[in-house]
Design an enzyme around this catalytic site. Structure first.
Site, PDB file in Angstrom:
ATOM      1  N   HIS A  53     -37.128  -7.963  -0.929  1.00  0.00           N
ATOM      2  CA  HIS A  53     -35.267  -8.620  -1.740  1.00  0.00           C
ATOM      3  C   HIS A  53     -35.925  -7.803  -2.927  1.00  0.00           C
ATOM      4  CE1 HIS A  53     -35.399 -12.640   0.073  1.00  0.00           C
ATOM      5  NE2 HIS A  53     -36.343 -12.726   0.922  1.00  0.00           N
ATOM      6  N   HIS A  57     -29.834  -6.879  -2.764  1.00  0.00           N
ATOM      7  CA  HIS A  57     -30.189  -7.251  -1.353  1.00  0.00           C
ATOM      8  C   HIS A  57     -29.279  -8.377  -0.356  1.00  0.00           C
ATOM      9  CE1 HIS A  57     -32.645  -9.940  -3.742  1.00  0.00           C
ATOM     10  NE2 HIS A  57     -32.607 -10.391  -2.212  1.00  0.00           N
ATOM     11  N   HIS A  63     -34.203 -15.418   6.042  1.00  0.00           N
ATOM     12  CA  HIS A  63     -35.557 -16.151   4.562  1.00  0.00           C
ATOM     13  C   HIS A  63     -36.251 -17.827   4.175  1.00  0.00           C
ATOM     14  CE1 HIS A  63     -37.287 -15.596   0.483  1.00  0.00           C
ATOM     15  NE2 HIS A  63     -35.682 -16.445  -0.013  1.00  0.00           N
ATOM     16  N   HIS A 163     -29.483 -22.884  -0.964  1.00  0.00           N
ATOM     17  CA  HIS A 163     -30.232 -21.378   0.409  1.00  0.00           C
ATOM     18  C   HIS A 163     -30.142 -22.557   1.174  1.00  0.00           C
ATOM     19  CE1 HIS A 163     -31.636 -18.325  -2.722  1.00  0.00           C
ATOM     20  NE2 HIS A 163     -31.646 -18.086  -1.902  1.00  0.00           N
ATOM     21  N   GLU A 175     -27.767 -10.791  -3.555  1.00  0.00           N
ATOM     22  CA  GLU A 175     -28.557 -11.575  -4.630  1.00  0.00           C
ATOM     23  C   GLU A 175     -28.572  -9.788  -5.154  1.00  0.00           C
ATOM     24  OE1 GLU A 175     -31.677 -13.716  -3.195  1.00  0.00           O
ATOM     25  OE2 GLU A 175     -30.243 -15.386  -3.298  1.00  0.00           O
TER      26      GLU A 175
HETATM   27  N1  LIG Z   1     -39.544 -11.808  -4.082  1.00  0.00           N
HETATM   28  C1  LIG Z   1     -39.801 -13.246  -3.624  1.00  0.00           C
HETATM   29  C2  LIG Z   1     -40.023 -13.399  -3.188  1.00  0.00           C
HETATM   30  C3  LIG Z   1     -40.668 -15.100  -3.190  1.00  0.00           C
HETATM   31  C4  LIG Z   1     -39.912 -16.398  -3.815  1.00  0.00           C
HETATM   32  C5  LIG Z   1     -38.304 -15.775  -3.771  1.00  0.00           C
HETATM   33  C6  LIG Z   1     -38.714 -14.167  -3.688  1.00  0.00           C
HETATM   34  C7  LIG Z   1     -37.570 -13.941  -4.536  1.00  0.00           C
HETATM   35  O1  LIG Z   1     -36.897 -12.512  -4.324  1.00  0.00           O
HETATM   36  C8  LIG Z   1     -36.240 -14.513  -4.661  1.00  0.00           C
HETATM   37  C9  LIG Z   1     -34.906 -13.839  -3.386  1.00  0.00           C
HETATM   38  N2  LIG Z   1     -34.530 -13.158  -3.812  1.00  0.00           N
HETATM   39  C10 LIG Z   1     -34.246 -15.631  -3.303  1.00  0.00           C
HETATM   40  O2  LIG Z   1     -33.299 -15.052  -2.052  1.00  0.00           O
HETATM   41  O3  LIG Z   1     -34.591 -16.205  -3.670  1.00  0.00           O
HETATM   42 ZN   LIG Z   2     -31.774 -15.638  -1.611  1.00  0.00          ZN
HETATM   43 ZN   LIG Z   3     -33.800 -12.569  -1.908  1.00  0.00          ZN
END
Ligand SMILES: Nc1ccccc1C(=O)C[C@H](N)C(=O)O
Ligand SMILES: [Zn+2]
Ligand SMILES: [Zn+2]
Length: 214
Positions: A53, A57, A63, A163, A175
Site C-alpha cells: 500500500h 496503489h 485486502h 471498503h 488510493e
Molecule cells: N498500510 C496499511 C496497513 C494496515 C491498514 C491499512 C493500511 C493502509 O495503508 C490503508 C490502506 N491503503 C487501505 O486500503 O485502507
Molecule cells: Zn483501501
Molecule cells: Zn490501500
C-alpha cells in the site's frame, strides 16, 4: 490532416523513496544494492522492501475480504480508460453523496481532497469516502473509485465500511494519488497494478492523459 499533437500527461503518482509516508506501523520503503557496477559486476541491481500500500496503489479485494481475488487476478480494464476528476476539497471528514457533481456518465471517479498533497508526513486526519457515496457511484455504473487520501475509510475505522461498500459493488480502488493542481474534469486514466500473486494491493504508476479533442 492536423499533426497528432502530444496529449499532455499528468503524473499522479507519489515518488517511491526512503521516508515516503506509510500507514503507521506498516513496512517502511527501503532499497538496497545487490550488485554494483565496478565491483566485479557489469550492472547495478537493487532490491526493494515496501508495503503493497505504498504511494499510489490499487487495493485488491483480498485486502478487505478473506479469500477474495488478489491483485494478480483483477481485470485490468477498470484501471485504464476515461475518468472524471472531482474537486472534493472542503467536504470535511467524509465525501458524501450530496458532494457529488453530475458524473457525466463517467465509469471512473477520482476525488481530490487535498489542497496540497502531504508528501513528507502521514496525515492521520485524511478525508474518507462515505459508504453511501460509494453506493451512489455504483448505482451510476462507476467501476473504479480513486482518491488522494491513503484510505477510503477513516484511519481509525475498525469496520472498513467504505471498503465493504466497494466489495459489495465489486468496484476497484486507487488510493494515495497526487491530484494537486489537477483541474476537475474528464481525462484518460492509466494506473495498472503489478501482477503480485497473493497480493492484497500493488503500487501503480498512475497518470492522467488529456483526452483528444472530441
Ligand atoms: N498500510 C496499511 C496497513 C494496515 C491498514 C491499512 C493500511 C493502509 O495503508 C490503508 C490502506 N491503503 C487501505 O486500503 O485502507
Ligand atoms: Zn483501501
Ligand atoms: Zn490501500
Amino acid at each position: 490532416m492536423a499533426a497528432d499533437r502530444q496529449l499532455q500527461i499528468i503524473d499522479i503518482s507519489q515518488k517511491l523513496r526512503p521516508g515516503v509516508p506509510v500507514w503507521p506501523g506498516d513496512t517502511e520503503f527501503a532499497q538496497a544494492g545487490t550488485w554494483q557496477m565496478g565491483e566485479g559486476s557489469p550492472v547495478n541491481v537493487s532490491a526493494l522492501t515496501l508495503s503493497t500500500h505504498t504511494g499510489a496503489h490499487a487495493d485488491a479485494p483480498l485486502h478487505y475480504a478473506e479469500g477474495a481475488p488478489d491483485i494478480a487476478s483483477v481485470d485490468l480494464s477498470a484501471y485504464l480508460g476515461e475518468c472524471l476528476v472531482v474537486d472534493a476539497r472542503g467536504c470535511g471528514e467524509l465525501v458524501r453523496p450530496e458532494h457529488l457533481p453530475d458524473l457525466q456518465g463517467a465509469a471512473r471517479v477520482l476525488f481530490r481532497t487535498y489542497d496540497q498533497f502531504p508528501h513528507e508526513a502521514w496525515d492521520a486526519q485524511h478525508s474518507a469516502i462515505a459508504p453511501s457515496t460509494i453506493e451512489a457511484l455504483a448505482a451510476q455504473g462507476v467501476v473504479l473509485i480513486g482518491m488522494d487520501g491513503p484510505s477510503l475509510d477513516p484511519q481509525d475505522s475498525k469496520t472498513m465500511d467504505a471498503h465493504l461498500a466497494v466489495l459489495a459493488a465489486d468496484m476497484r480502488v486507487l488510493e494515495g494519488l497526487v491530484l494537486d493542481g489537477v483541474a476537475p474534469g474528464r481525462y484518460e486514466l492509466i494506473a495498472l497494478p503489478l501482477p503480485i500473486v497473493g497480493g492484497d494491493a500493488s503500487p501503480v504508476r498512475a497518470i492522467l492523459r488529456e483526452l483528444p479533442d472530441a
